[in-house]
Design an enzyme around this catalytic site. Structure first.
Site, PDB file in Angstrom:
ATOM      1  N   GLU A  26       2.146  78.448  -6.598  1.00  0.00           N
ATOM      2  CA  GLU A  26       1.134  78.157  -5.539  1.00  0.00           C
ATOM      3  C   GLU A  26       0.226  79.112  -5.407  1.00  0.00           C
ATOM      4  O   GLU A  26       0.559  80.272  -5.786  1.00  0.00           O
ATOM      5  CB  GLU A  26       1.973  77.751  -4.461  1.00  0.00           C
ATOM      6  CG  GLU A  26       2.601  78.814  -3.655  1.00  0.00           C
ATOM      7  CD  GLU A  26       2.431  78.892  -2.381  1.00  0.00           C
ATOM      8  OE1 GLU A  26       1.272  79.132  -1.645  1.00  0.00           O
ATOM      9  OE2 GLU A  26       3.534  79.051  -1.595  1.00  0.00           O
ATOM     10  N   LYS A 160      10.924  80.429   5.943  1.00  0.00           N
ATOM     11  CA  LYS A 160      10.556  81.505   6.347  1.00  0.00           C
ATOM     12  C   LYS A 160      11.326  81.761   7.958  1.00  0.00           C
ATOM     13  O   LYS A 160      11.394  80.605   8.478  1.00  0.00           O
ATOM     14  CB  LYS A 160       9.157  81.553   6.578  1.00  0.00           C
ATOM     15  CG  LYS A 160       8.412  81.802   5.422  1.00  0.00           C
ATOM     16  CD  LYS A 160       6.727  81.887   5.435  1.00  0.00           C
ATOM     17  CE  LYS A 160       6.241  80.597   5.755  1.00  0.00           C
ATOM     18  NZ  LYS A 160       5.971  79.829   4.302  1.00  0.00           N
TER      19      LYS A 160
HETATM   20  N1  PSU Z   1       5.712  81.335   1.400  1.00  0.00           N
HETATM   21  C1  PSU Z   1       5.388  82.644   1.361  1.00  0.00           C
HETATM   22  N2  PSU Z   1       3.918  82.833   1.734  1.00  0.00           N
HETATM   23  C2  PSU Z   1       2.993  81.989   1.977  1.00  0.00           C
HETATM   24  C3  PSU Z   1       3.467  80.580   2.035  1.00  0.00           C
HETATM   25  C4  PSU Z   1       4.830  80.313   1.693  1.00  0.00           C
HETATM   26  O1  PSU Z   1       6.033  83.533   0.856  1.00  0.00           O
HETATM   27  O2  PSU Z   1       1.979  82.241   2.206  1.00  0.00           O
HETATM   28  C5  PSU Z   1       2.522  79.744   2.289  1.00  0.00           C
HETATM   29  C6  PSU Z   1       3.026  78.381   1.527  1.00  0.00           C
HETATM   30  O3  PSU Z   1       1.894  77.679   0.777  1.00  0.00           O
HETATM   31  C7  PSU Z   1       3.329  77.181   2.373  1.00  0.00           C
HETATM   32  C8  PSU Z   1       2.575  77.577   3.560  1.00  0.00           C
HETATM   33  O4  PSU Z   1       2.986  75.987   1.924  1.00  0.00           O
HETATM   34  O5  PSU Z   1       2.527  79.066   3.589  1.00  0.00           O
HETATM   35  C9  PSU Z   1       3.152  76.800   4.859  1.00  0.00           C
HETATM   36  O6  PSU Z   1       1.978  76.776   5.781  1.00  0.00           O
HETATM   37  P1  PSU Z   1       1.859  75.946   7.147  1.00  0.00           P
HETATM   38  O7  PSU Z   1       3.044  76.513   8.037  1.00  0.00           O
HETATM   39  O8  PSU Z   1       0.530  76.393   7.759  1.00  0.00           O
HETATM   40  O9  PSU Z   1       2.138  74.567   6.647  1.00  0.00           O
END
Ligand code: PSU
Ligand code: MN
EC number: 4.2.1.70
Length: 302
Positions: A26, A160
């Site tokens: 990604e 996370k």
């Molecule tokens: N994991 C990481 N860093 C990131 C992300 C995930 O170590 O930046 C990103 C991924 O792209 C994931 C997104 O899909 O954060 C989730 O964001 P949200 O909570 O806005 O859906």
């Protein structure tokens, strides 16, 4: 006529045509998850790790309206350094593409495009999930619902630790998303090796995961994703982690940070407040997950 182009890079197109293993990567992590300039170094390094493990890397993003499955080095530089790179989830893809704009793709959007291109193994850092306080804010990542609808295996370090882990696990169960721990029965919490939640299933090798992927195929449960939770070996200091998380959540509330800005805000807060400790852990996570994803893709193609 199509107002957008869907283009695999020459390297990815050749690998797919030959039935060789390909790993999707990604780009949101590059544009919005890691600070410059280490983001570009990490993006390049991770691609090389995938190659060293016998698979072809396909970093996915939209550049100037072009849907890119695999990026050239110039395009990686653009994703890492340009200031006009939005953060696209699945729902944003067509809007960004048709208007000729550029965006990094989240887990949801990357997985969607990967499957469309015929790629079924994907490495990321930490999945999005249910945010703390979601019972009031309704903040739940589209990663969850997207993965409920896609035949893809995602290697991550759990979700996370900024999220409500228990609620996220419940949602994964409801959405029929498969979940196995790699060499562990402790669900990892991204910066932390163990989130405190137990996993039902443990796998120990890429071959075992490949066997599960083949069985998913036969049993038609491959309509939902499979998550391989690969814990980071050296976690962040927990006391520090919890203190930074608390100040980060307070900071987000105080500054009125909402929507897709929440995750980048919290990650940046972590990197700054931990003086780079979380960044180091984050980089380790992405590297280790990419290596495992490549091993899985190779094992599936055997
Ligand atoms: N994991 C990481 N860093 C990131 C992300 C995930 O170590 O930046 C990103 C991924 O792209 C994931 C997104 O899909 O954060 C989730 O964001 P949200 O909570 O806005 O859906
Ligand atoms: Mn969100």
């Amino acid at each position: 006529m199509n107002s957008y182009e869907f283009v695999p890079s020459p390297e990815v197109a050749a690998a797919l045509k030959a039935g060789k293993p390909v790993v999707a990567l990604e780009s949101t992590i590059i544009s919005h998850g890691l600070p410059r300039p280490s983001n570009l170094d990490v993006a390049r390094e991770v691609e090389q790790i995938v190659r060293d493990h016998g698979a072809t890397p396909a970093t996915i993003a939209i550049l100037d309206g072009k849907v890119c499955i695999g990026l050239t080095d110039d395009q990686l530089v653009a994703i890492a350094n340009r200031d006009d790179i939005a953060k696209a989830s699945s729902r944003d893809l067509a809007i960004i593409a048709a208007t000729g704009k550029s965006a990094a793709t989240t887990v949801a959007a990357t997985a969607h495009l990967a499957v469309l291109a015929g790629i079924h193994v994907f490495a990321t850092g930490g999945l999005g999930g249910v945010h703390r306080g979601a019972n009031e804010s309704f903040d739940e990542s589209a990663d969850l619902t997207a993965l409920s609808d896609l035949d893809i295996t995602v290697v991550c370090a759990g979700v996370k630790s900024i999220l409500d882990v228990g609620a996220t696990l419940e949602r994964l169960e409801t959405l029929a998303i498969g979940l196995v721990g790699y060499k562990t029965t402790h669900f990892p919490g991204f910066y932390l090796t163990d989130s405190g939640y137990t996993l039902e299933h443990q796998v120990n090798t890429a071959d075992e995961i490949a066997a599960i992927i083949h069985a998913r195929n036969s049993l038609k449960t491959d309509i939902h994703a499979l998550i391989v939770a690969n814990p980071v070996l050296k976690e962040m200091d927990r006391v520090r982690h919890d203190a930074i998380l608390k100040s980060g959540l307070e900071g987000a509330a105080k500054n009125g940070i909402v929507g897709k800005a929440v995750t980048p805000f919290l990650l940046e807060h972590f990197h700054t407040a931990s003086e780079g400790e979380s960044l180091k852990v984050n980089i380790e996570i992405i590297k280790s997950n990419s290596a495992l994803a490549a091993d899985i893709a190779v094992a599936v193609a055997k």
